[in-house]
Scaffold this motif. Sequence first.
Motif, PDB file in Angstrom:
ATOM      1  N   ASP A 153     -60.530  23.035 -32.089  1.00 56.68           N
ATOM      2  CA  ASP A 153     -60.671  21.660 -32.881  1.00 56.68           C
ATOM      3  C   ASP A 153     -61.798  21.364 -33.826  1.00 56.68           C
ATOM      4  O   ASP A 153     -62.037  20.415 -34.443  1.00 56.68           O
ATOM      5  CB  ASP A 153     -60.805  20.824 -31.621  1.00 56.68           C
ATOM      6  N   LYS A 154     -62.810  22.455 -34.142  1.00 53.98           N
ATOM      7  CA  LYS A 154     -63.731  22.273 -34.937  1.00 53.98           C
ATOM      8  C   LYS A 154     -63.138  22.391 -36.346  1.00 53.98           C
ATOM      9  O   LYS A 154     -62.240  23.555 -36.655  1.00 53.98           O
ATOM     10  CB  LYS A 154     -64.716  23.293 -34.434  1.00 53.98           C
ATOM     11  N   THR A 155     -63.619  21.809 -37.318  1.00 51.71           N
ATOM     12  CA  THR A 155     -62.975  21.862 -38.723  1.00 51.71           C
ATOM     13  C   THR A 155     -63.332  22.778 -39.441  1.00 51.71           C
ATOM     14  O   THR A 155     -62.917  23.438 -40.428  1.00 51.71           O
ATOM     15  CB  THR A 155     -63.186  20.451 -39.330  1.00 51.71           C
ATOM     16  N   TRP A 156     -64.598  23.576 -39.137  1.00 50.27           N
ATOM     17  CA  TRP A 156     -65.164  25.049 -39.771  1.00 50.27           C
ATOM     18  C   TRP A 156     -64.391  26.138 -39.311  1.00 50.27           C
ATOM     19  O   TRP A 156     -64.851  27.336 -39.716  1.00 50.27           O
ATOM     20  CB  TRP A 156     -66.534  24.967 -39.742  1.00 50.27           C
ATOM     21  N   VAL A 157     -63.669  25.985 -38.209  1.00 48.88           N
ATOM     22  CA  VAL A 157     -62.906  27.113 -37.500  1.00 48.88           C
ATOM     23  C   VAL A 157     -61.661  27.554 -38.115  1.00 48.88           C
ATOM     24  O   VAL A 157     -60.911  26.688 -38.020  1.00 48.88           O
ATOM     25  CB  VAL A 157     -62.820  27.153 -35.948  1.00 48.88           C
ATOM     26  N   SER A 158     -61.413  28.806 -38.569  1.00 48.13           N
ATOM     27  CA  SER A 158     -60.145  29.138 -39.141  1.00 48.13           C
ATOM     28  C   SER A 158     -59.374  29.873 -38.102  1.00 48.13           C
ATOM     29  O   SER A 158     -59.911  30.422 -37.183  1.00 48.13           O
ATOM     30  CB  SER A 158     -60.280  29.933 -40.410  1.00 48.13           C
ATOM     31  N   ASN A 159     -57.858  29.926 -38.155  1.00 46.14           N
ATOM     32  CA  ASN A 159     -57.271  30.545 -37.219  1.00 46.14           C
ATOM     33  C   ASN A 159     -57.624  32.075 -37.119  1.00 46.14           C
ATOM     34  O   ASN A 159     -57.680  32.448 -36.178  1.00 46.14           O
ATOM     35  CB  ASN A 159     -55.634  30.363 -37.343  1.00 46.14           C
ATOM     36  N   ASP A 160     -58.197  32.659 -38.389  1.00 43.42           N
ATOM     37  CA  ASP A 160     -58.187  33.996 -38.438  1.00 43.42           C
ATOM     38  C   ASP A 160     -59.758  34.334 -37.528  1.00 43.42           C
ATOM     39  O   ASP A 160     -59.719  35.437 -36.746  1.00 43.42           O
ATOM     40  CB  ASP A 160     -58.803  34.401 -40.205  1.00 43.42           C
ATOM     41  N   LEU A 161     -60.514  33.309 -37.684  1.00 40.66           N
ATOM     42  CA  LEU A 161     -61.977  33.399 -36.787  1.00 40.66           C
ATOM     43  C   LEU A 161     -61.452  33.402 -35.325  1.00 40.66           C
ATOM     44  O   LEU A 161     -61.865  34.152 -34.408  1.00 40.66           O
ATOM     45  CB  LEU A 161     -62.671  32.374 -37.074  1.00 40.66           C
ATOM     46  N   LEU A 162     -60.641  32.664 -34.906  1.00 46.09           N
ATOM     47  CA  LEU A 162     -60.065  32.514 -33.406  1.00 46.09           C
ATOM     48  C   LEU A 162     -59.231  33.835 -33.129  1.00 46.09           C
ATOM     49  O   LEU A 162     -59.702  34.409 -32.012  1.00 46.09           O
ATOM     50  CB  LEU A 162     -59.033  31.459 -33.323  1.00 46.09           C
ATOM     51  N   TYR A 163     -58.714  34.246 -34.140  1.00 46.03           N
ATOM     52  CA  TYR A 163     -57.922  35.554 -33.627  1.00 46.03           C
ATOM     53  C   TYR A 163     -59.138  36.822 -33.647  1.00 46.03           C
ATOM     54  O   TYR A 163     -58.933  37.724 -32.595  1.00 46.03           O
ATOM     55  CB  TYR A 163     -57.204  36.067 -34.672  1.00 46.03           C
ATOM     56  N   ARG A 164     -60.142  36.662 -34.423  1.00 47.05           N
ATOM     57  CA  ARG A 164     -61.158  37.689 -34.451  1.00 47.05           C
ATOM     58  C   ARG A 164     -62.033  37.512 -33.135  1.00 47.05           C
ATOM     59  O   ARG A 164     -62.291  38.606 -32.487  1.00 47.05           O
ATOM     60  CB  ARG A 164     -62.125  37.794 -35.525  1.00 47.05           C
ATOM     61  N   ILE A 165     -62.246  36.461 -32.800  1.00 53.33           N
ATOM     62  CA  ILE A 165     -63.187  36.019 -31.415  1.00 53.33           C
ATOM     63  C   ILE A 165     -62.200  36.672 -30.281  1.00 53.33           C
ATOM     64  O   ILE A 165     -62.808  37.260 -29.372  1.00 53.33           O
ATOM     65  CB  ILE A 165     -63.039  34.605 -31.023  1.00 53.33           C
ATOM     66  N   ALA A 166     -60.942  36.346 -30.184  1.00 55.31           N
ATOM     67  CA  ALA A 166     -59.992  37.005 -29.103  1.00 55.31           C
ATOM     68  C   ALA A 166     -59.985  38.230 -28.997  1.00 55.31           C
ATOM     69  O   ALA A 166     -60.035  39.258 -28.187  1.00 55.31           O
ATOM     70  CB  ALA A 166     -58.286  36.326 -29.466  1.00 55.31           C
TER      71      ALA A 166
END
Length: 138
Positions: A47-60
């Motif tokens: 939900d954070k505007t500065w977070v991309s889906n790519d970043l979410l996948y990298r965190i996962a």
Amino acid sequence: MNNLEINISGNNLIISHSGHEYYSIRIDFLDEKSSDNTSEWIMQLMDKTWVSNDLLYRIAQFVDKKHPDNSIDWKATFFIVEKAAFLNSMSGILTEKKSTITEELIEQVQLGIKETNDENHKIIEQIMNKRLMEYDLL
């Protein structure tokens, strides 16, 4: 914001850009999950505007490597992420075309977007599966 970095400092995963820290998560909390087995942290960060889906996948990807026995359901987690991205892109298209269509049509399209049909679910699942494979999360 592009090119966010993931770094480790002590017992924390740090999300930063050009040396500026945006977010910190304790590594031992990264495998927390919701009652539906989705990643608690991915759900919070999406939900954070500065977070991309790519970043979410990298965190996962980091979570999966650091906690290989985690029981997070990555498919369920990223279906939610990709569905939100899909709906946001559809809303963006609708906003761009607003001047050329009637208000009634806009309302009908918005209702259709909210009631994502089976075809859209298949598209979202294809995107999600491709990305899960790219990030070695399947």
